[in-house]
Design a protein around this motif. Sequence first.
Motif, PDB file in Angstrom:
ATOM      1  N   ARG A   1       0.819  -1.212   0.000  1.00  0.00           N
ATOM      2  CA  ARG A   1       0.000   0.000   0.000  1.00  0.00           C
ATOM      3  C   ARG A   1       0.858   1.269   0.000  1.00  0.00           C
ATOM      4  NH1 ARG A   1      -5.512  -0.682   1.483  1.00  0.00           N
ATOM      5  NH2 ARG A   1      -5.599   1.498   0.809  1.00  0.00           N
TER       6      ARG A   1
ATOM      7  N   ASP B   1      -5.374   6.583   3.791  1.00  0.00           N
ATOM      8  CA  ASP B   1      -5.197   7.976   3.366  1.00  0.00           C
ATOM      9  C   ASP B   1      -4.407   8.723   4.433  1.00  0.00           C
ATOM     10  OD1 ASP B   1      -6.886   7.505   1.138  1.00  0.00           O
ATOM     11  OD2 ASP B   1      -8.652   7.936   2.357  1.00  0.00           O
TER      12      ASP B   1
ATOM     13  N   ASP C   1     -12.671  10.876  -0.522  1.00  0.00           N
ATOM     14  CA  ASP C   1     -12.696  10.033  -1.717  1.00  0.00           C
ATOM     15  C   ASP C   1     -13.487  10.696  -2.835  1.00  0.00           C
ATOM     16  OD1 ASP C   1     -11.425   8.368   0.007  1.00  0.00           O
ATOM     17  OD2 ASP C   1     -12.776   6.670  -0.222  1.00  0.00           O
TER      18      ASP C   1
ATOM     19  N   VAL D   1      -7.031   9.787  -9.518  1.00  0.00           N
ATOM     20  CA  VAL D   1      -7.019   8.789  -8.443  1.00  0.00           C
ATOM     21  C   VAL D   1      -8.324   8.874  -7.658  1.00  0.00           C
ATOM     22  CG1 VAL D   1      -4.515   8.720  -8.183  1.00  0.00           C
ATOM     23  CG2 VAL D   1      -5.850  10.373  -6.857  1.00  0.00           C
ATOM     24  N   LYS D   2      -8.654   7.779  -6.966  1.00  0.00           N
ATOM     25  CA  LYS D   2      -9.869   7.733  -6.165  1.00  0.00           C
ATOM     26  C   LYS D   2      -9.682   8.420  -4.822  1.00  0.00           C
ATOM     27  CE  LYS D   2     -12.787   4.395  -3.665  1.00  0.00           C
ATOM     28  NZ  LYS D   2     -12.247   4.678  -2.321  1.00  0.00           N
TER      29      LYS D   2
ATOM     30  N   GLU E   1      -4.135   6.048  -2.941  1.00  0.00           N
ATOM     31  CA  GLU E   1      -3.652   5.589  -4.250  1.00  0.00           C
ATOM     32  C   GLU E   1      -2.369   6.304  -4.656  1.00  0.00           C
ATOM     33  OE1 GLU E   1      -6.316   5.447  -7.497  1.00  0.00           O
ATOM     34  OE2 GLU E   1      -7.837   4.266  -6.445  1.00  0.00           O
TER      35      GLU E   1
ATOM     36  N   THR F   1       1.655   4.799  -3.733  1.00  0.00           N
ATOM     37  CA  THR F   1       2.489   3.890  -4.525  1.00  0.00           C
ATOM     38  C   THR F   1       3.050   4.566  -5.776  1.00  0.00           C
ATOM     39  OG1 THR F   1       0.522   3.046  -5.664  1.00  0.00           O
ATOM     40  CG2 THR F   1       1.247   1.860  -3.702  1.00  0.00           C
ATOM     41  N   ARG F   2       2.714   5.823  -5.989  1.00  0.00           N
ATOM     42  CA  ARG F   2       3.201   6.533  -7.171  1.00  0.00           C
ATOM     43  C   ARG F   2       4.460   7.321  -6.839  1.00  0.00           C
ATOM     44  NH1 ARG F   2      -1.836   9.233 -10.346  1.00  0.00           N
ATOM     45  NH2 ARG F   2      -0.117  10.684 -10.786  1.00  0.00           N
TER      46      ARG F   2
END
Length: 264
Positions: free
Chosen positions: A62, A169, A207, A235-236, A240, A243-244
């Motif tokens: 994650r 988050d 979200d 992204v949601k 998310e 991991t970028r």
Amino acid sequence: VARLGGGELHVSARPRATLARRRPRQSPSWGSDDWDCLAAAVELYHNRLLSDPRALSYVEGRGLERETIERCQVGYVAGDELVAYLRWRRLPVQAALRTGLLRRGGDESMAGRVVVPEIRRNRPVWLIGRTLDESLAPKYLGLPGTKRLLGWGTSSHERTVHVVEGVFDWLTLRQWGVPALALLGTHVRPGMVDALRRFDRIFLALDGDAAGQEATQRLLRDLSPIAVPITLSGVKDVAELATRPDGSAHFSRSVAAAACGLAA
């Protein structure tokens, strides 16, 4: 009543019992054993996560770094260790029942979940867990009692805070050093709204789904003019971005854009 009616008064015990059941039950305050039990459980679960390949792989997948995992005391509940550990620590098992860590049958309530504690004044005060088994419901489960604003212990002194929806988050923003609070859902109690009014500025990064957008609109209405919505394109949710490679920069640009829109 007997004098007014001129007859005998017959009282049944049944209505009295019904009223007693309807009376709200007050939870007794925790004692020192209960707080020590929760702290011991958080320690046990954290050490278990660090030695459990499946759970550790999940949280690292994650996007969480080892330093974040340790600083936030993220743990994993194997489900068959707490009773023996409490006995080894000479803590009463009854404390685990009172806090909700154990069910009456002896099962650990958070078994099979990655858990994140809310830490206030250097001690855990609550716990929420996310199941590793996607078929298990509910996906998220907290200890009994009032749902907390996750992160209050580390961010309540800030002037600006970033409000997100979920546990991961919040962990992501903590990893980036961003002051943050997690609602742990989209239902916001009036007490939470009152608590949020202490900040000078609140950036809302809930979200992007329908429920998250609806909650954002409610908070904008209740917290105007200090609340500002953030748009995270592509992204949601914030998690998310973890991991970028450009996740942190992406978030910073989104906050800056929201602030510029406010200034305009």
